[in-house]
Design a protein around this motif. Structure first.
Motif, PDB file in Angstrom:
ATOM      1  N   TYR A 240       0.729  -1.188  -0.135  1.00  0.00           N
ATOM      2  CA  TYR A 240       0.110   0.071   0.010  1.00  0.00           C
ATOM      3  C   TYR A 240       0.687   1.226  -0.045  1.00  0.00           C
ATOM      4  O   TYR A 240       0.151   2.291   0.482  1.00  0.00           O
ATOM      5  CB  TYR A 240      -1.024  -0.006   1.267  1.00  0.00           C
ATOM      6  N   GLY A 241       2.167   1.272   0.024  1.00  0.00           N
ATOM      7  CA  GLY A 241       2.976   2.181  -0.168  1.00  0.00           C
ATOM      8  C   GLY A 241       3.153   2.887   0.933  1.00  0.00           C
ATOM      9  O   GLY A 241       3.620   4.291   1.020  1.00  0.00           O
ATOM     10  N   ALA A 242       2.879   2.254   2.146  1.00  0.00           N
ATOM     11  CA  ALA A 242       3.140   2.984   3.672  1.00  0.00           C
ATOM     12  C   ALA A 242       4.752   2.595   3.902  1.00  0.00           C
ATOM     13  O   ALA A 242       5.433   1.623   3.616  1.00  0.00           O
ATOM     14  CB  ALA A 242       2.198   2.412   4.435  1.00  0.00           C
ATOM     15  N   LEU A 243       5.277   3.506   4.984  1.00  0.00           N
ATOM     16  CA  LEU A 243       6.692   3.135   5.585  1.00  0.00           C
ATOM     17  C   LEU A 243       6.195   2.133   6.646  1.00  0.00           C
ATOM     18  O   LEU A 243       5.236   2.159   7.336  1.00  0.00           O
ATOM     19  CB  LEU A 243       7.000   4.726   6.040  1.00  0.00           C
ATOM     20  N   PHE A 244       7.487   1.644   6.897  1.00  0.00           N
ATOM     21  CA  PHE A 244       7.528   0.707   7.956  1.00  0.00           C
ATOM     22  C   PHE A 244       8.511   1.030   9.082  1.00  0.00           C
ATOM     23  O   PHE A 244       9.573   1.234   8.903  1.00  0.00           O
ATOM     24  CB  PHE A 244       8.058  -0.725   7.281  1.00  0.00           C
ATOM     25  N   ILE A 245       7.991   1.312  10.414  1.00  0.00           N
ATOM     26  CA  ILE A 245       8.736   2.047  11.390  1.00  0.00           C
ATOM     27  C   ILE A 245       8.841   0.923  12.291  1.00  0.00           C
ATOM     28  O   ILE A 245       7.891   0.150  12.872  1.00  0.00           O
ATOM     29  CB  ILE A 245       8.003   3.227  12.020  1.00  0.00           C
ATOM     30  N   LEU A 246      10.135   0.704  13.015  1.00  0.00           N
ATOM     31  CA  LEU A 246      10.605  -0.234  13.962  1.00  0.00           C
ATOM     32  C   LEU A 246      10.891   0.567  15.286  1.00  0.00           C
ATOM     33  O   LEU A 246      11.904   1.554  14.955  1.00  0.00           O
ATOM     34  CB  LEU A 246      11.500  -1.085  13.644  1.00  0.00           C
ATOM     35  N   ASP A 247      10.253   0.363  16.285  1.00  0.00           N
ATOM     36  CA  ASP A 247      10.627   1.038  17.627  1.00  0.00           C
ATOM     37  C   ASP A 247      11.485   0.211  18.311  1.00  0.00           C
ATOM     38  O   ASP A 247      11.206  -0.673  19.116  1.00  0.00           O
ATOM     39  CB  ASP A 247       9.277   1.648  18.259  1.00  0.00           C
ATOM     40  N   GLU A 248      12.869   0.629  18.283  1.00  0.00           N
ATOM     41  CA  GLU A 248      13.724  -0.298  19.108  1.00  0.00           C
ATOM     42  C   GLU A 248      14.355   0.600  20.231  1.00  0.00           C
ATOM     43  O   GLU A 248      15.539   0.208  20.785  1.00  0.00           O
ATOM     44  CB  GLU A 248      15.074  -0.523  18.065  1.00  0.00           C
ATOM     45  N   ILE A 249      13.535   1.468  20.795  1.00  0.00           N
ATOM     46  CA  ILE A 249      13.963   2.299  21.794  1.00  0.00           C
ATOM     47  C   ILE A 249      14.436   1.359  22.902  1.00  0.00           C
ATOM     48  O   ILE A 249      15.571   1.557  23.701  1.00  0.00           O
ATOM     49  CB  ILE A 249      13.053   3.303  22.226  1.00  0.00           C
ATOM     50  N   MET A 250      13.658   0.426  23.465  1.00  0.00           N
ATOM     51  CA  MET A 250      13.864  -0.733  24.484  1.00  0.00           C
ATOM     52  C   MET A 250      14.724  -1.997  24.215  1.00  0.00           C
ATOM     53  O   MET A 250      15.599  -2.196  24.724  1.00  0.00           O
ATOM     54  CB  MET A 250      12.734  -0.963  24.998  1.00  0.00           C
TER      55      MET A 250
END
Length: 451
Positions: A240-250
């Motif tokens: 669908y052309g959306a971005l893929f964000i990974l939250d690796e803060i922890m």
């Protein structure tokens, strides 16, 4: 500690915590003389432990040179050095670093960057303003980050203030989400279909990004995804052309055994948030690592990220992060994370796998969680009124135990369910793990004797 006056607004206005007066290695020293095993690194922050002389020396050198300058006017060599080190650590898959001070700020910046990306495309897509997150994830306490997360208890007081542009899908939580007899592949397909359906429900042309933690931290207690989950989620985003964000803060910066948790997931994010283990608590620091396609789109557009903060790229924060990351490299600490992580897992399973109230033991590297249940067969949680995770955490703080046990509730549905997180420093020894596991056993024995 009560009955003592304080001008600090502590986390609880009716309670003044015991003061920490020093720290070395895996231990914090308290004002009452207690030697306290920091087996959670605070909130999975103190990855090198306390009082690391190499880190302190590099911070002092930066303070002697320059403590602050505004990034709108000047750059610093230390920020360039940190950025190059981290970009290199991704093999160039992520090509720029943006440095701020806290995990919540990093998530806010990620959301804004994702939105701006679609405005900077050769054919702009201003209709994209939505995000899809997961239940019951936690991405930070500021309003944008809290909106992106699905943590019921943290959201509840502020619901009227939160954005309505984020919706949530199920987490990859095999202990409770996977059906009897369902294979990993079938579970992944079901979750991918749910995400796809959510894109369709809200309008795929309106979604900026999907955001998720590779290993869910505070909200679920160190829950890793099953194999194939993240590639499947990214495939839906790409469809669908959306971005893929990974939250690796922890979960990132070495906590799970590789510097980036996504290295184990056979997937590369478009935007990655980092924090906690980035600077190991030696200075407030967090950041974004940004995929080159996003960078190039910005560069060919206005070239200006319309977001900035006073302490963005702070020299001392950059120096602390650079020192911590160099120390991890030079001392091969990721190898120790993997070795001691395997030992911690084996000891936890040996001690608690048959415990009547430990329903699940899960995690990666030096990032492990235990979920507690009233009934092991039905997985029924304890009543929230029992405040089990709070009692376990508080019991660990008692001088006779002197160990940090990061307790959280709401594991099952945001309200019910209890778990605790263990996240010892990357320098931890077998002897310290033995102390941790045995002390935890004593704490649980005392707590469950009262139920």
């Amino acid at each position: 500690m009560t009955g003592i006056k304080s001008s600090v607004l502590h986390r609880d206005t009716r309670f003044i915590p015991t003061k920490a007066v020093g720290g070395k290695g895996s231990y914090i020293f308290l004002e009452d003389g207690t030697k306290f095993l920091d087996s959670t690194g605070g909130a999975a922050v103190s990855c090198l432990g306390h009082g690391n002389e190499q880190v302190l020396d590099i911070i002092r050198q930066q303070m002697d040179q320059l403590s602050y300058c505004h990034s709108a006017f000047f750059g610093t060599q230390v920020s360039e050095d940190l950025a190059q080190l981290l970009v290199d650590s991704t093999g160039g898959k992520l090509s720029k670093l943006f440095v701020v001070s806290s995990g919540s700020e990093a998530v806010e910046a990620a959301l804004k960057l994702a939105r701006q990306y679609f405005l900077e495309l050769p054919t702009p897509q201003p209709e994209r303003y939505r995000f899809i997150g997961r239940l019951p994830s936690y991405h930070g306490t500021t309003l944008g980050a809290l909106s992106a997360g699905g943590h019921v208890q943290r959201r509840e007081p502020f619901e009227p203030l939160l954005s309505k542009n984020t919706s949530h899908v199920s987490p990859c939580y095999a202990y409770r989400g996977k059906l009897d007899g369902e294979s990993d592949a079938d579970y992944v397909n079901r979750l991918a279909a749910e995400l796809d359906a959510e894109f369709q429900r809200v309008g795929p042309e309106t979604v900026c990004a999907f955001i998720a933690e590779p290993v869910v931290g505070a909200a679920l207690g160190c829950v890793p995804a099953v194999p194939g989950y993240f590639p499947a989620m990214k495939a839906v985003c790409e469809k669908y052309g959306a971005l893929f964000i990974l939250d690796e803060i922890m979960s990132g910066m070495g906590r799970c055994g590789t510097l980036h948790a996504w290295e184990q997931e056979d997937v590369v994010p478009d935007i990655q948030t980092i924090g906690k283990g980035l600077g190991g608590g030696y200075a407030p620091v967090s950041g974004l690592l940004i995929g080159d396609s996003v960078v190039q789109t910005m560069d060919k557009g206005t070239g200006v990220f319309r977001h900035g903060q006073t302490y963005q790229g702070h020299p001392i924060s950059c120096a602390a992060a650079f020192a911590v990351q160099k120390t991890i490299q030079e001392q091969s600490l990721l190898e120790n994370v993997r070795t001691m992580g395997a030992y911690l897992e084996s000891e936890l399973r040996k001690k608690f796998e048959d415990h009547p109230h430990v329903g699940d033991i899960r995690g990666k590297g030096l990032f492990w969680g235990l979920e507690f249940v009233k009934d092991k067969a039905t997985k029924e949680p304890f009543d929230p009124k029992d405040r089990l995770s709070f009692l376990i955490q508080e019991k660990g703080l008692e001088p006779k135990h002197s160990v940090s046990l990061y307790g959280s509730s709401g594991t099952v549905d945001g309200i019910r369910g209890d778990h605790l997180v263990l996240a010892p420093p990357y320098i931890v020894s077998k002897e310290e793990i033995d102390i941790l596991v045995n002390t935890l056993s004593n704490v649980l024995e005392e707590i469950f004797a009262t139920f």
